[in-house]
Design a protein around this motif. Sequence first.
Motif, PDB file in Angstrom:
ATOM      1  N   TRP A 114       0.814  -1.215   0.000  1.00 16.89           N
ATOM      2  CA  TRP A 114       0.000   0.000   0.000  1.00 16.89           C
ATOM      3  C   TRP A 114       0.849   1.267   0.000  1.00 16.89           C
ATOM      4  O   TRP A 114       0.369   2.339  -0.374  1.00 16.89           O
ATOM      5  CB  TRP A 114      -0.930   0.010   1.219  1.00 16.89           C
ATOM      6  CG  TRP A 114      -1.974  -1.038   1.189  1.00 16.89           C
ATOM      7  CD1 TRP A 114      -2.021  -2.183   1.932  1.00 16.89           C
ATOM      8  CD2 TRP A 114      -3.135  -1.068   0.355  1.00 16.89           C
ATOM      9  NE1 TRP A 114      -3.138  -2.916   1.626  1.00 16.89           N
ATOM     10  CE2 TRP A 114      -3.842  -2.252   0.662  1.00 16.89           C
ATOM     11  CE3 TRP A 114      -3.658  -0.200  -0.610  1.00 16.89           C
ATOM     12  CZ2 TRP A 114      -5.034  -2.593   0.029  1.00 16.89           C
ATOM     13  CZ3 TRP A 114      -4.844  -0.535  -1.241  1.00 16.89           C
ATOM     14  CH2 TRP A 114      -5.514  -1.716  -0.921  1.00 16.89           C
ATOM     15  N   GLU A 115       2.109   1.143   0.438  1.00 18.18           N
ATOM     16  CA  GLU A 115       2.957   2.328   0.568  1.00 18.18           C
ATOM     17  C   GLU A 115       3.172   3.042  -0.762  1.00 18.18           C
ATOM     18  O   GLU A 115       3.308   4.272  -0.809  1.00 18.18           O
ATOM     19  CB  GLU A 115       4.302   1.962   1.207  1.00 18.18           C
ATOM     20  CG  GLU A 115       5.144   0.956   0.434  1.00 18.18           C
ATOM     21  CD  GLU A 115       4.877  -0.486   0.818  1.00 18.18           C
ATOM     22  OE1 GLU A 115       5.767  -1.333   0.603  1.00 18.18           O
ATOM     23  OE2 GLU A 115       3.769  -0.763   1.325  1.00 18.18           O
ATOM     24  N   LEU A 141       2.200   6.956  -1.227  1.00 18.04           N
ATOM     25  CA  LEU A 141       3.161   7.981  -1.625  1.00 18.04           C
ATOM     26  C   LEU A 141       2.786   8.631  -2.955  1.00 18.04           C
ATOM     27  O   LEU A 141       3.125   9.791  -3.206  1.00 18.04           O
ATOM     28  CB  LEU A 141       4.561   7.363  -1.727  1.00 18.04           C
ATOM     29  CG  LEU A 141       5.150   6.845  -0.407  1.00 18.04           C
ATOM     30  CD1 LEU A 141       6.450   6.094  -0.654  1.00 18.04           C
ATOM     31  CD2 LEU A 141       5.381   7.993   0.575  1.00 18.04           C
ATOM     32  N   ALA A 142       2.066   7.886  -3.800  1.00 10.76           N
ATOM     33  CA  ALA A 142       1.695   8.422  -5.109  1.00 10.76           C
ATOM     34  C   ALA A 142       0.519   9.391  -5.038  1.00 10.76           C
ATOM     35  O   ALA A 142       0.420  10.313  -5.855  1.00 10.76           O
ATOM     36  CB  ALA A 142       1.360   7.278  -6.066  1.00 10.76           C
ATOM     37  N   LEU A 143      -0.377   9.205  -4.068  1.00 17.75           N
ATOM     38  CA  LEU A 143      -1.605   9.999  -4.026  1.00 17.75           C
ATOM     39  C   LEU A 143      -1.373  11.508  -4.027  1.00 17.75           C
ATOM     40  O   LEU A 143      -2.020  12.235  -4.797  1.00 17.75           O
ATOM     41  CB  LEU A 143      -2.459   9.594  -2.823  1.00 17.75           C
ATOM     42  CG  LEU A 143      -3.514   8.509  -3.057  1.00 17.75           C
ATOM     43  CD1 LEU A 143      -4.253   8.196  -1.770  1.00 17.75           C
ATOM     44  CD2 LEU A 143      -4.513   8.946  -4.134  1.00 17.75           C
ATOM     45  N   ALA A 169      -0.387  17.427  -7.049  1.00 21.72           N
ATOM     46  CA  ALA A 169       0.682  18.063  -7.821  1.00 21.72           C
ATOM     47  C   ALA A 169       0.349  18.157  -9.304  1.00 21.72           C
ATOM     48  O   ALA A 169       0.518  19.215  -9.926  1.00 21.72           O
ATOM     49  CB  ALA A 169       1.997  17.311  -7.614  1.00 21.72           C
ATOM     50  N   VAL A 170      -0.152  17.068  -9.894  1.00 20.22           N
ATOM     51  CA  VAL A 170      -0.427  17.077 -11.339  1.00 20.22           C
ATOM     52  C   VAL A 170      -1.512  18.089 -11.704  1.00 20.22           C
ATOM     53  O   VAL A 170      -1.281  18.984 -12.531  1.00 20.22           O
ATOM     54  CB  VAL A 170      -0.790  15.659 -11.835  1.00 20.22           C
ATOM     55  CG1 VAL A 170      -1.284  15.706 -13.278  1.00 20.22           C
ATOM     56  CG2 VAL A 170       0.414  14.733 -11.717  1.00 20.22           C
ATOM     57  N   PRO A 171      -2.722  18.014 -11.105  1.00 20.09           N
ATOM     58  CA  PRO A 171      -3.731  19.022 -11.479  1.00 20.09           C
ATOM     59  C   PRO A 171      -3.345  20.438 -11.063  1.00 20.09           C
ATOM     60  O   PRO A 171      -3.660  21.394 -11.769  1.00 20.09           O
ATOM     61  CB  PRO A 171      -4.992  18.550 -10.758  1.00 20.09           C
ATOM     62  CG  PRO A 171      -4.533  17.622  -9.694  1.00 20.09           C
ATOM     63  CD  PRO A 171      -3.279  17.002 -10.191  1.00 20.09           C
ATOM     64  N   PHE A 172      -2.648  20.588  -9.931  1.00 20.97           N
ATOM     65  CA  PHE A 172      -2.243  21.915  -9.476  1.00 20.97           C
ATOM     66  C   PHE A 172      -1.345  22.589 -10.499  1.00 20.97           C
ATOM     67  O   PHE A 172      -1.566  23.749 -10.890  1.00 20.97           O
ATOM     68  CB  PHE A 172      -1.519  21.797  -8.131  1.00 20.97           C
ATOM     69  CG  PHE A 172      -0.943  23.098  -7.632  1.00 20.97           C
ATOM     70  CD1 PHE A 172      -1.759  24.074  -7.096  1.00 20.97           C
ATOM     71  CD2 PHE A 172       0.422  23.332  -7.700  1.00 20.97           C
ATOM     72  CE1 PHE A 172      -1.229  25.274  -6.635  1.00 20.97           C
ATOM     73  CE2 PHE A 172       0.965  24.527  -7.250  1.00 20.97           C
ATOM     74  CZ  PHE A 172       0.142  25.497  -6.717  1.00 20.97           C
ATOM     75  N   LEU A 173      -0.334  21.879 -10.970  1.00 20.14           N
ATOM     76  CA  LEU A 173       0.598  22.465 -11.928  1.00 20.14           C
ATOM     77  C   LEU A 173      -0.073  22.731 -13.274  1.00 20.14           C
ATOM     78  O   LEU A 173       0.207  23.747 -13.926  1.00 20.14           O
ATOM     79  CB  LEU A 173       1.804  21.533 -12.107  1.00 20.14           C
ATOM     80  CG  LEU A 173       2.709  21.382 -10.876  1.00 20.14           C
ATOM     81  CD1 LEU A 173       3.761  20.313 -11.108  1.00 20.14           C
ATOM     82  CD2 LEU A 173       3.365  22.715 -10.513  1.00 20.14           C
ATOM     83  N   LEU A 174      -0.962  21.854 -13.691  1.00 19.39           N
ATOM     84  CA  LEU A 174      -1.639  22.030 -14.970  1.00 19.39           C
ATOM     85  C   LEU A 174      -2.652  23.170 -14.940  1.00 19.39           C
ATOM     86  O   LEU A 174      -2.922  23.796 -15.981  1.00 19.39           O
ATOM     87  CB  LEU A 174      -2.342  20.733 -15.376  1.00 19.39           C
ATOM     88  CG  LEU A 174      -1.432  19.553 -15.716  1.00 19.39           C
ATOM     89  CD1 LEU A 174      -2.261  18.304 -15.990  1.00 19.39           C
ATOM     90  CD2 LEU A 174      -0.560  19.872 -16.935  1.00 19.39           C
TER      91      LEU A 174
END
Length: 407
Positions: A301-302, A306-308, A314-319
């Motif tokens: 699960w780690e 860590l990916a969440l 991060a991805v939608p924020f930067l886009l």
Amino acid sequence: MEVKVEQNLINFKLDSKTRNALVGMILVGLASIGLAAFGLGHPELRHEGGHSNPAWSAYLVGVFFILGITLAGIFFTSLAHITGAHWPVTLRRISETYGLFVPVAAVLLLVLIFGAHDLYEWTHAEAVEADKLLKHKKPLLNIGFFSVMIVVLGVAWSGFGYLFYKKSVAQDGDKDVAHTQFNAKLAGGYIIFFALSFSLVSIMLVMSLTPHWFSTMFGVYCFAGAYQAGLSSFIIMAYYLKKKGFLGNLVNENHIHDLGKFLLGFTVFWAYVGFSQFMLIWYASIPEETFFYEQRLTGGWEYLTLALPAIKFAVPFLLLLNRPNKRDIDFLVKVALWVVFTQATEIFWLVYPANFVDFSFGGYLVSLGAVVGTIGLFGLVVLKRLEKAPLIPVGDPRLEDALHHHQ
């Protein structure tokens, strides 16, 4: 002054290709749950001697996902009315129609009662008798209260959704501003009720999967993710309607920009609440709190844990930082689809580790399949209801301002 709107832009009719695609999605959901019930995604159980069929966990992921988006629609309608904002008017019929899906969502929730023994440790009498804390929480964590809660909240949410829609559609015909005034008052009541009821349902459906754990921030954490996904669904719906030749410039790049800004804001809000919850638990380092994250940092699960933050923040924020990206619906819909996917992934992350020790890719696939199924059902019901009234509230007194909305 009466606002003139081209009828061909607001008289929606669901085409057979889309209808068939939505029915196919429903079948994918049913097949996914069936596969889970008969063998796909059966990792080691968390509780010794227990029994938990992953089909019910996958079902819970799908139902909680679509419930959040449905209630986000009523919440968006409430915000539009209580603030008196003009820009959401041409988008509001979409969110109003979301409220008509609540009775279907309530039925889906009722089905969970049949799987409660598989999902919730507190439904096992022997476990409750042997555990002092579960005995203490028994007045809340019992199947009777669980069932009554679903019925009462389902009826209340359905009532709010129906009234918002009914008054808005009635105003299409008589242009009476009293309907807007009524909905503004109703919005104040819904926002208060929603804050309390969604917190309660989040605790009962998801947090009680791990009945020894508690977080006073869990309700708002679930709301942040649900509204982030709800806003994304509005973008997807607007994109679909425009590409099918409806709405035209009734929903222009300025309306889309505002949805994009809203989505950016709630992307940050989700990260803020999620980090605050984790930071306070990590800093206090109290065993009865930290084990929730410990479960999600072992057994494979780690990697997902860590990916969440990267995929959901991060991805939608930067886009979304770039202004042109928020004004281009062809680009924004891709971000919206990504957010919907990450919301489904996050709910899987919340639900599965409560009952299963190890990460299961099969369990993940059937959970995504269940989400696809509930999206198909939701889309079919909402789009069929959009055929019953104009796509925009043509009688709203703020429509003129909405049509000339600019940044």
